[in-house]
Design a protein around this motif. Structure first.
Motif, PDB file in Angstrom:
ATOM      1  N   UNK A 383     -34.485   3.122 -11.795  1.00  0.00           N
ATOM      2  CA  UNK A 383     -34.918   2.720 -10.462  1.00  0.00           C
ATOM      3  C   UNK A 383     -34.674   1.234 -10.220  1.00  0.00           C
ATOM      4  N   UNK A 384     -34.718   0.436 -11.305  1.00  0.00           N
ATOM      5  CA  UNK A 384     -34.534  -1.015 -11.160  1.00  0.00           C
ATOM      6  C   UNK A 384     -33.077  -1.444 -11.325  1.00  0.00           C
ATOM      7  N   UNK A 385     -32.170  -0.492 -11.599  1.00  0.00           N
ATOM      8  CA  UNK A 385     -30.767  -0.841 -11.834  1.00  0.00           C
ATOM      9  C   UNK A 385     -30.089  -1.289 -10.549  1.00  0.00           C
ATOM     10  N   UNK A 386     -29.071  -2.119 -10.713  1.00  0.00           N
ATOM     11  CA  UNK A 386     -28.291  -2.610  -9.581  1.00  0.00           C
ATOM     12  C   UNK A 386     -27.252  -1.553  -9.198  1.00  0.00           C
ATOM     13  N   UNK A 387     -27.473  -0.873  -8.097  1.00  0.00           N
ATOM     14  CA  UNK A 387     -26.531   0.137  -7.620  1.00  0.00           C
ATOM     15  C   UNK A 387     -26.073  -0.222  -6.213  1.00  0.00           C
ATOM     16  N   UNK A 388     -26.110  -1.528  -5.896  1.00  0.00           N
ATOM     17  CA  UNK A 388     -25.737  -1.969  -4.550  1.00  0.00           C
ATOM     18  C   UNK A 388     -24.291  -1.641  -4.220  1.00  0.00           C
ATOM     19  N   UNK A 389     -23.443  -1.493  -5.259  1.00  0.00           N
ATOM     20  CA  UNK A 389     -22.039  -1.161  -5.023  1.00  0.00           C
ATOM     21  C   UNK A 389     -21.830   0.334  -4.822  1.00  0.00           C
ATOM     22  N   UNK A 390     -22.900   1.096  -4.967  1.00  0.00           N
ATOM     23  CA  UNK A 390     -22.786   2.546  -4.860  1.00  0.00           C
ATOM     24  C   UNK A 390     -22.458   3.223  -6.170  1.00  0.00           C
ATOM     25  N   UNK A 391     -22.440   2.441  -7.278  1.00  0.00           N
ATOM     26  CA  UNK A 391     -22.087   2.976  -8.598  1.00  0.00           C
ATOM     27  C   UNK A 391     -23.047   2.439  -9.649  1.00  0.00           C
ATOM     28  N   UNK A 392     -23.468   3.314 -10.551  1.00  0.00           N
ATOM     29  CA  UNK A 392     -24.225   2.878 -11.725  1.00  0.00           C
ATOM     30  C   UNK A 392     -23.220   2.576 -12.815  1.00  0.00           C
ATOM     31  N   UNK A 393     -23.240   1.349 -13.310  1.00  0.00           N
ATOM     32  CA  UNK A 393     -22.193   0.899 -14.235  1.00  0.00           C
ATOM     33  C   UNK A 393     -22.254   1.632 -15.570  1.00  0.00           C
ATOM     34  N   UNK A 394     -21.087   1.712 -16.213  1.00  0.00           N
ATOM     35  CA  UNK A 394     -21.010   2.341 -17.531  1.00  0.00           C
ATOM     36  C   UNK A 394     -21.835   1.619 -18.562  1.00  0.00           C
ATOM     37  N   UNK A 395     -21.921   0.278 -18.456  1.00  0.00           N
ATOM     38  CA  UNK A 395     -22.714  -0.480 -19.427  1.00  0.00           C
ATOM     39  C   UNK A 395     -24.200  -0.171 -19.282  1.00  0.00           C
ATOM     40  N   UNK A 396     -24.664   0.043 -18.041  1.00  0.00           N
ATOM     41  CA  UNK A 396     -26.065   0.414 -17.837  1.00  0.00           C
ATOM     42  C   UNK A 396     -26.355   1.814 -18.386  1.00  0.00           C
ATOM     43  N   UNK A 397     -25.415   2.741 -18.159  1.00  0.00           N
ATOM     44  CA  UNK A 397     -25.595   4.099 -18.692  1.00  0.00           C
ATOM     45  C   UNK A 397     -25.640   4.059 -20.215  1.00  0.00           C
ATOM     46  N   UNK A 398     -24.731   3.272 -20.799  1.00  0.00           N
ATOM     47  CA  UNK A 398     -24.693   3.191 -22.261  1.00  0.00           C
ATOM     48  C   UNK A 398     -25.960   2.548 -22.815  1.00  0.00           C
ATOM     49  N   UNK A 399     -26.465   1.521 -22.131  1.00  0.00           N
ATOM     50  CA  UNK A 399     -27.697   0.864 -22.598  1.00  0.00           C
ATOM     51  C   UNK A 399     -28.861   1.863 -22.593  1.00  0.00           C
ATOM     52  N   UNK A 400     -28.956   2.656 -21.535  1.00  0.00           N
ATOM     53  CA  UNK A 400     -30.004   3.678 -21.477  1.00  0.00           C
ATOM     54  C   UNK A 400     -29.839   4.699 -22.601  1.00  0.00           C
ATOM     55  N   UNK A 401     -28.591   5.097 -22.835  1.00  0.00           N
ATOM     56  CA  UNK A 401     -28.296   6.118 -23.848  1.00  0.00           C
ATOM     57  C   UNK A 401     -28.520   5.588 -25.262  1.00  0.00           C
ATOM     58  N   UNK A 402     -27.998   4.386 -25.549  1.00  0.00           N
ATOM     59  CA  UNK A 402     -27.992   3.872 -26.919  1.00  0.00           C
ATOM     60  C   UNK A 402     -29.311   3.208 -27.303  1.00  0.00           C
ATOM     61  N   UNK A 403     -29.859   2.411 -26.403  1.00  0.00           N
ATOM     62  CA  UNK A 403     -31.072   1.657 -26.725  1.00  0.00           C
ATOM     63  C   UNK A 403     -32.325   2.485 -26.536  1.00  0.00           C
ATOM     64  N   UNK A 404     -32.350   3.297 -25.467  1.00  0.00           N
ATOM     65  CA  UNK A 404     -33.567   4.038 -25.133  1.00  0.00           C
ATOM     66  C   UNK A 404     -33.473   5.532 -25.418  1.00  0.00           C
ATOM     67  N   UNK A 405     -32.271   6.012 -25.788  1.00  0.00           N
ATOM     68  CA  UNK A 405     -32.125   7.433 -26.067  1.00  0.00           C
ATOM     69  C   UNK A 405     -32.204   8.307 -24.832  1.00  0.00           C
ATOM     70  N   UNK A 406     -31.904   7.719 -23.665  1.00  0.00           N
ATOM     71  CA  UNK A 406     -32.024   8.475 -22.421  1.00  0.00           C
ATOM     72  C   UNK A 406     -30.766   9.330 -22.236  1.00  0.00           C
TER      73      UNK A 406
END
Length: 873
Positions: A383-406
């Motif tokens: 919810x707090x991610x920057x999606x102003x460009x209309x895209x959730x960045x790959x680095x944000x997805x990876x951070x969620x996946x790798x650091x938080x196990x999401x």
């Protein structure tokens, strides 16, 4: 044929062929081999035998080995559930020859077992449905014509033998070391199964069931192959795959081993019986069934979910299963409740699971709960991610996946609901980069026998006399200099191998002994003793004089140090038993260090110890020590020892004959360390610290014996000094300290009020000015920080209903604290204004629209910072 019968038929067949039945090792890799995280094949427990570092009293072995492939070189995790045969956990049936028989017998055994009569203990498979593959030759290695001819001699028709290249039919342990061609046996499951009708094609119709590795070469660092002096055999037959053939089912998941597990899954799921074979539902249930088997055995062997190493792999497996549970419509916690079904399916082969089931379920339940928190935290981050460009960045997805196990699929769902694009290509790029880093890290080689130390494996084993004696006459077998180069004569630093020694070599958490080697014309101080090759005790020394190979020496262990070490080692056994009695039988050793100064003991537990629990653990351990009981040490068969209730540390290597150390009526453990003959030597056991090591693992440090006395004397001296300083007896110290704490707290409050009163001065410290039609209030004070500065801000706000307020306080020569507040009616953002001040203050901080705070290391920059803020208004 039931899977349990297949397992027994295989082992009994090879026992009839002169093989020793060897128990499965743990799914975690050997503790002394840093290059192996998981036992991914049957040969792992025999790796040092194949490398010539270890000798066994048998040259033929057969096993049913628990295997895990979920990380590293062998990683089937992403395929699990989607194919008919991939698993993270599976059993590998194997027969091994260590320089005994070679290709002819290995081929004859395999063909006879597969196609021989069922009433003679074989499997009776139809030969016309079997294929054999052999190495076709590559990179200067000739085709394995020898094996091809032997298969024909065993009865395989020529048109059922095919040749393949290195990818399929050449095996090597690593970039260097033993290697050789292999032959695979494949079974044609019939035209009703999609796929090619020949081996190594597309689809699942023709399935590999057995691989016979012929270790006949040694590859050096330059890639050159040389024939091995003792060619060996390493085979592996998939238990689940072969069972699926014998039971006439299309996938491994349909064999009898999985039936109780699926029953438990369907009981928890909301899927109707008629929908259970629908593709998505079947896939999800297969993932869960596989993963609960893997997780159960990982937990049994002491792995707990965490963010690194083996614990990270277990966490991924558990969370993947939970995600697929959601796909089945399972709500709430369910995964830990499936573990008893694993025992129901496999308890005949692994009855030891039952005693640990409570601990296993507790570990899995805790991870399930944690994952529910992870999902909540991940959604907040999304919810707090920057999606102003209309895209959730790959680095944000990876951070969620790798650091938080999401889970990535949940990220995709979140983006889809908001019409936001998910940069999955960018995520994959980040993931590939991480895998490349992991592969590079896995290229570490086993350096235990680096340099000339490799010769240790060829030298006679050291006879250890140190259980009964601290002094021994010995002869020098080999000498190595400080750089591990073998020499005939040694002066100064180096290493000594003796034919016999009383020096204990570091292992099982216990440090190596120190002492002296005395010889004619000089002596050597022994600084440490290790065993880089099994049963070869290498003494690290500093030689005075000159020590020559084959010299007679008198080896003397430092008696006082050994006495303290062995007291600490037996004390760890007492603590282990006391922990299990106070906390529960889920407690299991997860590592230890035993030296002359103290002991450190890691154990599985899920919460900090309460003071009362620590006191009770100390009391129990010390009570047993003060009974002054004789300890009992016996050597016995490993199976007999485990059946007697002896505790074993998984990850440690145990031979067929083990040493059992017993404190009668309280503790029985497998242990090769040195121990006190009577618990009276321990005196008392005192815990000096307790804390967390990782998720689900706690650590205590303690002292015993002489070191406990030293601690008590030091504590007594400290208390005596405090009493003298306070001019009060020791009984009055707690009350005196409490009174002083109250007095200090009152003085701090008085000082804070005085500073606040001096700073505010009824508003005299405030400078008021108009900037662009708005009121700016500034106040520069000293000595206020934290709550005091915020209280000052509250006072100033009461005097200025509509204003931008800046408070700054110099709290040290190189420290300044600051607050910026903005009234609700003004068109300014406090956080944005505050950031304009930060460069001049060499600071950092931030906040919301109405209030921002922070600090810096440059109080002299305050005028410049205020000017920057004015310019921003």
């Amino acid at each position: 044929m039931k899977t349990s019968e297949l397992r027994q038929r295989f082992l009994q067949y090879f026992e009839r062929q002169g093989h020793r039945r060897v128990a499965s090792s743990a799914v975690i890799g050997p503790a002394d081999d840093p290059t192996v995280m998981w036992t991914n094949s049957g040969m792992i427990q025999f790796k040092d035998v194949f490398l010539g570092k270890e000798n066994r009293d048998y040259s033929r072995a057969t096993t049913s080995q628990k295997c895990l492939r979920a990380g590293g070189k062998h990683n089937d995790l992403d395929q699990v559930g989607f194919t008919a045969r991939h698993h993270t956990f599976f059993e590998m049936l194997g027969n091994f020859s260590f320089g005994d028989y070679f290709k002819a017998d290995a081929i004859r055994f395999a063909w006879e077992f597969l196609t021989g009569p069922v009433d003679q203990g074989c499997l009776g498979l139809d030969p016309s449905r079997l294929w054999v593959t052999v190495f076709e030759g590559a990179d200067g290695v000739p085709a394995d014509i020898e094996a091809e001819d032997m298969w024909k001699a065993a009865g395989v028709p020529a048109d059922r033998i095919m040749r393949f290249g290195k990818k399929d039919n050449f095996w090597q342990m690593g970039d260097t070391g033993p290697c050789g061609p292999c032959s695979e046996l494949h079974f044609d499951r019939g035209a009703h199964i999609p796929g090619d009708a020949t081996p190594n094609g597309e689809g699942d119709r023709v399935m590999e069931i057995w691989n016979l590795v012929f270790m006949q070469y040694e590859r050096d660092a330059k890639g050159v192959l040389a024939p091995l002096p003792k060619p060996s055999i390493d085979t592996g037959m998939g238990l689940e795959r072969t069972a699926s053939i014998l039971q006439g089912v299309d996938t491994n998941y349909e064999i009898d081993l999985f039936e109780p597990i699926f029953e438990a899954i369907w009981k928890a799921a909301k899927v109707r019986p008629e929908d259970r074979r629908e593709h998505a539902n079947r896939t999800a249930s297969q993932v869960i069934a596989d993963h609960i088997r893997a997780a159960t055995f990982m937990c049994y062997d002491g792995v707990v979910p965490s963010n690194e190493g083996r614990g990270y792999v277990l966490r991924k497996i558990v969370r993947r299963a939970l995600r697929f549970g959601r796909k089945l419509g399972i709500e709430g916690l369910f995964f830990a409740d499936l573990a008893p079904a694993v025992f129901q399916a496999m308890g005949d082969q692994y009855p030891e699971l039952l005693a640990e089931m409570g601990r296993i379920q507790k570990s899995l339940h805790r991870e399930e709960q944690q994952f529910s928190h992870t999902l909540s935290a991940g959604l907040k981050i999304l919810e707090a991610s920057d999606v102003s460009s209309g895209t959730l960045s790959g680095s944000d997805i990876f951070r969620l996946y790798d650091t938080y196990g999401f889970p990535v699929d949940l990220v995709e769902d979140w983006c889809r609901e908001r019409s936001i694009a998910a940069d999955l290509a960018g995520f994959q790029q980040e993931l590939n980069a991480q895998r490349s880093r992991a592969r590079a890290a896995m290229k570490a080689h086993d350096l235990r026998l680096a340099g000339d130390l490799a010769v240790l494996a060829d030298l006679p084993p050291t006879r250890f006399t140190g259980y009964d004696h601290l002094e021994s006459q010995a002869h020098v077998v080999a000498l190595f200099d400080a750089g591990h180069k073998r020499v005939k004569q040694l002066s100064g630093e180096g290493y000594v191998l003796l034919d016999r020694t009383p020096f204990y070599a570091m292992s099982g958490g216990q440090v190596g002994d120190t002492g002296q080697l005395r010889f004619e014309g000089g002596h050597a101080e022994v600084l440490d003793c290790t065993a880089p090759a099994q049963k070869r005790h290498l003494h690290k020394v500093v030689v005075t004089g000159s020590l020559i190979e084959n010299t007679a020496v008198n080896a003397l262990v430092h008696a006082g140090r050994r006495r303290r070490v062995r007291a600490h080692h037996t004390a760890t056994h007492l603590l282990h038993a006391a922990l299990r009695e106070v906390l529960g039988t889920h407690v299991k050793q997860a590592g230890s260090v035993v030296d002359a100064q103290r002991l450190r003991f890691d154990f599985t537990h899920f919460a900090p110890l309460e003071p009362a629990q620590i006191a009770e653990i100390e009391r129990l351990a010390s009570h047993q020590a003060l009974k002054a009981m004789d300890t009992k040490v016996r050597e016995m068969d490993i199976d007999e020892a485990l059946a007697s209730g002896a505790m074993a540390l998984f990850g440690e290597k145990y031979g067929d004959v083990v040493r059992v150390v017993q404190v009668p009526g309280f503790s029985t453990e497998l242990c090769g360390g040195t121990h006190v003959p009577n618990t009276g030597e321990i005196g008392v056991v005192k815990i000096i610290s307790e804390g967390a090591v990782s998720a689900g693992v706690r650590r205590i440090e303690a002292v015993a014996g002489e070191m406990a006395l030293e601690l008590l004397q030091a504590d007594e001296a400290m208390i005596h000094g405090l009493s003298r300083q306070a001019n009060a007896n020791r009984e009055a110290l707690p009350e005196l300290l409490a009174a002083k704490d109250q007095r200090i707290a009152q003085l701090e409050r008085d000082l804070k009020e005085a500073k606040l009163k001096a700073a505010s001065g009824g508003g005299s410290a405030e400078q008021v000015e108009q900037v662009k039609g708005h009121t700016l209030v500034t106040a520069l004070v000293e000595g206020l920080e934290g709550n005091a500065l915020r209280e000052f801000m509250d006072q100033v706000r009461t005097r200025h209903a509509s204003a931008v307020i800046v408070l700054a306080s110099k709290t040290a020569e190189d420290k300044v604290a600051a607050l910026v507040a903005v009234s609700p009616d003004l068109p300014y953002d406090a956080g944005t204004l505050f950031k304009t001040m930060l460069p001049a203050l060499n600071g950092r901080g931030g906040g919301k629209k109405d209030l921002a705070q922070g600090g810096g290391s440059n109080p002299a920059g305050l005028p410049e910072a205020l000017q920057a803020l004015r310019a921003a208004l």
